[in-house]
Design an enzyme around this catalytic site. Structure first.
Site, PDB file in Angstrom:
ATOM      1  N   ASP A  52       0.840  -1.203   0.000  1.00 28.32           N
ATOM      2  CA  ASP A  52       0.000   0.000   0.000  1.00 28.32           C
ATOM      3  C   ASP A  52       0.880   1.259   0.000  1.00 28.32           C
ATOM      4  O   ASP A  52       0.365   2.383  -0.025  1.00 28.32           O
ATOM      5  CB  ASP A  52      -1.029   0.004   1.139  1.00 28.32           C
ATOM      6  N   SER A  53       2.203   1.076  -0.046  1.00 29.67           N
ATOM      7  CA  SER A  53       3.111   2.191  -0.325  1.00 29.67           C
ATOM      8  C   SER A  53       2.754   2.838  -1.662  1.00 29.67           C
ATOM      9  O   SER A  53       3.189   3.949  -1.958  1.00 29.67           O
ATOM     10  CB  SER A  53       4.571   1.707  -0.347  1.00 29.67           C
ATOM     11  N   ASP A  91      -0.970  -6.276   0.044  1.00 29.21           N
ATOM     12  CA  ASP A  91      -1.358  -5.661   1.314  1.00 29.21           C
ATOM     13  C   ASP A  91      -2.865  -5.521   1.448  1.00 29.21           C
ATOM     14  O   ASP A  91      -3.544  -5.059   0.517  1.00 29.21           O
ATOM     15  CB  ASP A  91      -0.782  -4.230   1.394  1.00 29.21           C
ATOM     16  N   LYS A 120      -0.961  -9.507   3.197  1.00 32.25           N
ATOM     17  CA  LYS A 120      -0.134  -8.993   4.299  1.00 32.25           C
ATOM     18  C   LYS A 120      -0.964  -8.038   5.141  1.00 32.25           C
ATOM     19  O   LYS A 120      -1.719  -7.232   4.606  1.00 32.25           O
ATOM     20  CB  LYS A 120       1.111  -8.279   3.756  1.00 32.25           C
ATOM     21  N   GLU A 122      -0.776  -5.544   8.943  1.00 26.68           N
ATOM     22  CA  GLU A 122       0.132  -4.940   9.929  1.00 26.68           C
ATOM     23  C   GLU A 122      -0.333  -5.215  11.360  1.00 26.68           C
ATOM     24  O   GLU A 122      -1.529  -5.121  11.656  1.00 26.68           O
ATOM     25  CB  GLU A 122       0.210  -3.424   9.690  1.00 26.68           C
ATOM     26  N   GLU A 187       9.966  -4.147   9.725  1.00 22.54           N
ATOM     27  CA  GLU A 187      10.296  -2.837   9.149  1.00 22.54           C
ATOM     28  C   GLU A 187      10.916  -1.924  10.212  1.00 22.54           C
ATOM     29  O   GLU A 187      10.326  -1.714  11.287  1.00 22.54           O
ATOM     30  CB  GLU A 187       9.026  -2.184   8.565  1.00 22.54           C
TER      31      GLU A 187
HETATM   32  O1  KIV Z   1       3.614  -1.066   1.505  1.00 23.19           O
HETATM   33  C1  KIV Z   1       4.759  -1.482   1.372  1.00 23.19           C
HETATM   34  O2  KIV Z   1       5.446  -1.262   0.379  1.00 23.19           O
HETATM   35  C2  KIV Z   1       5.308  -2.283   2.473  1.00 23.19           C
HETATM   36  C3  KIV Z   1       6.791  -2.445   2.493  1.00 23.19           C
HETATM   37  C4  KIV Z   1       7.424  -1.178   2.892  1.00 23.19           C
HETATM   38  C5  KIV Z   1       7.197  -3.577   3.364  1.00 23.19           C
HETATM   39  O3  KIV Z   1       4.602  -2.714   3.318  1.00 23.19           O
END
Ligand code: KIV
Length: 269
Positions: A52-53, A91, A120, A122, A187
């Site tokens: 989600d970056s 994510d 994924k 958090e 992270e």
């Molecule tokens: O969203 C993302 O790119 C991530 C990485 C920084 C691990 O979760």
């Protein structure tokens, strides 16, 4: 559209577990579209993370919070369609897994429509992880700096420097493994803490700003290509600096991860 024909030839969670057992480092990069997906796959990257970056590097937001489930499905599908070998992790975005039932519906969309092989999430959301795994959904945990909690954390800061917090992260990592997760992103935690977690867990750890002793490494693609608009984080490295093409930069990253030359101490805490 056939999201799954190529997925049958792609790496699986068993392959990633076997890499950890064999001491082979796992290379991972974020990917958000088909062209980069195909390029990263050609260069040998093992895991593509639709992070989600994308809210920051694709959409231009200041955090990952505005990213929606439909954004994640769209980008995940673009990546999943174009890769042949790499394992695809997507994510779950902010506030999309507050309850096990909500997480199941949203994870199912990422898999059915987005072609994800794993989702994924958090934090130590143990009930959610157990529920997803029971429904056949592989889960990647994420500890340390949790970008979706940036407002609670008060900024993007290294986590686990104090003993009490380090103990909590270690305990959470063990609980996440026991809850059934198959992978764990660490992270921005001190390298020594990440090394201890990686040694204690039997599932692979993937570090970002977490030192060289993690079982694999991930970077945000646009940071390592030095094309992000913001300041490149200390733990990242400009792999374009010594490369004549994007593909060469990605190959250098892949080799540096496999040979444990990246991250060096200047990229670690
Ligand atoms: O969203 C993302 O790119 C991530 C990485 C920084 C691990 O979760």
């Amino acid at each position: 559209m056939n999201l799954y024909a190529d997925a049958l030839k792609a790496l699986t969670i068993s392959d990633l577990a076997a890499m950890k057992r064999a001491g082979e480092k796992i290379s991972c990069l974020t990917a958000y579209d088909a062209s980069f997906s195909a390029l990263l796959d050609r260069a040998g990257i093992d895991v593509l993370l639709i992070g989600d970056s994308l809210g920051m590097v694709i959409q231009g937001h200041g955090s990952t919070l505005p990213v929606t489930l439909s954004d994640m499905v769209y980008h995940s599908r673009s990546v999943a369609m174009a890769r042949k070998r790499a394992f695809v992790v997507t994510d779950l975005p902010f506030a999309s897994y507050a309850t096990p039932e909500q997480a199941l519906l949203n994870a199912a969309s990422l898999m059915q429509l987005g072609g994800a092989q794993m989702v994924k999430l958090e934090g130590a959301k143990l009930d959610v992880i157990r529920f997803l795994v029971d429904q056949g959904i592989p889960v990647c945990g994420h500890l340390g700096l949790l970008p979706q909690s940036v407002n609670r954390l008060g900024g993007y800061k290294v986590q686990g420097r104090e003993e009490q917090q380090a103990k909590q992260i270690l305990a959470d990592a063990e609980k996440i493994e026991q809850a059934g997760a198959s992978l764990l992103v660490l992270e921005c935690v001190p390298a020594q803490l990440a090394a201890e977690i990686s040694q204690r867990l039997s599932i692979p750890t993937i570090g970002i700003g977490a030192g060289v002793d993690c079982d694999g490494q991930v970077l945000v693609l646009y940071d390592m290509l030095n094309i992000s608009t913001g300041k490149r984080p200390r733990f990242s490295k400009d792999f374009m600096a010594d490369a004549s093409s994007i593909e060469e930069a990605v190959r250098h990253y892949h080799q540096a991860v496999k040979s444990a030359q990246f991250p060096a101490s200047e990229h670690s805490y």
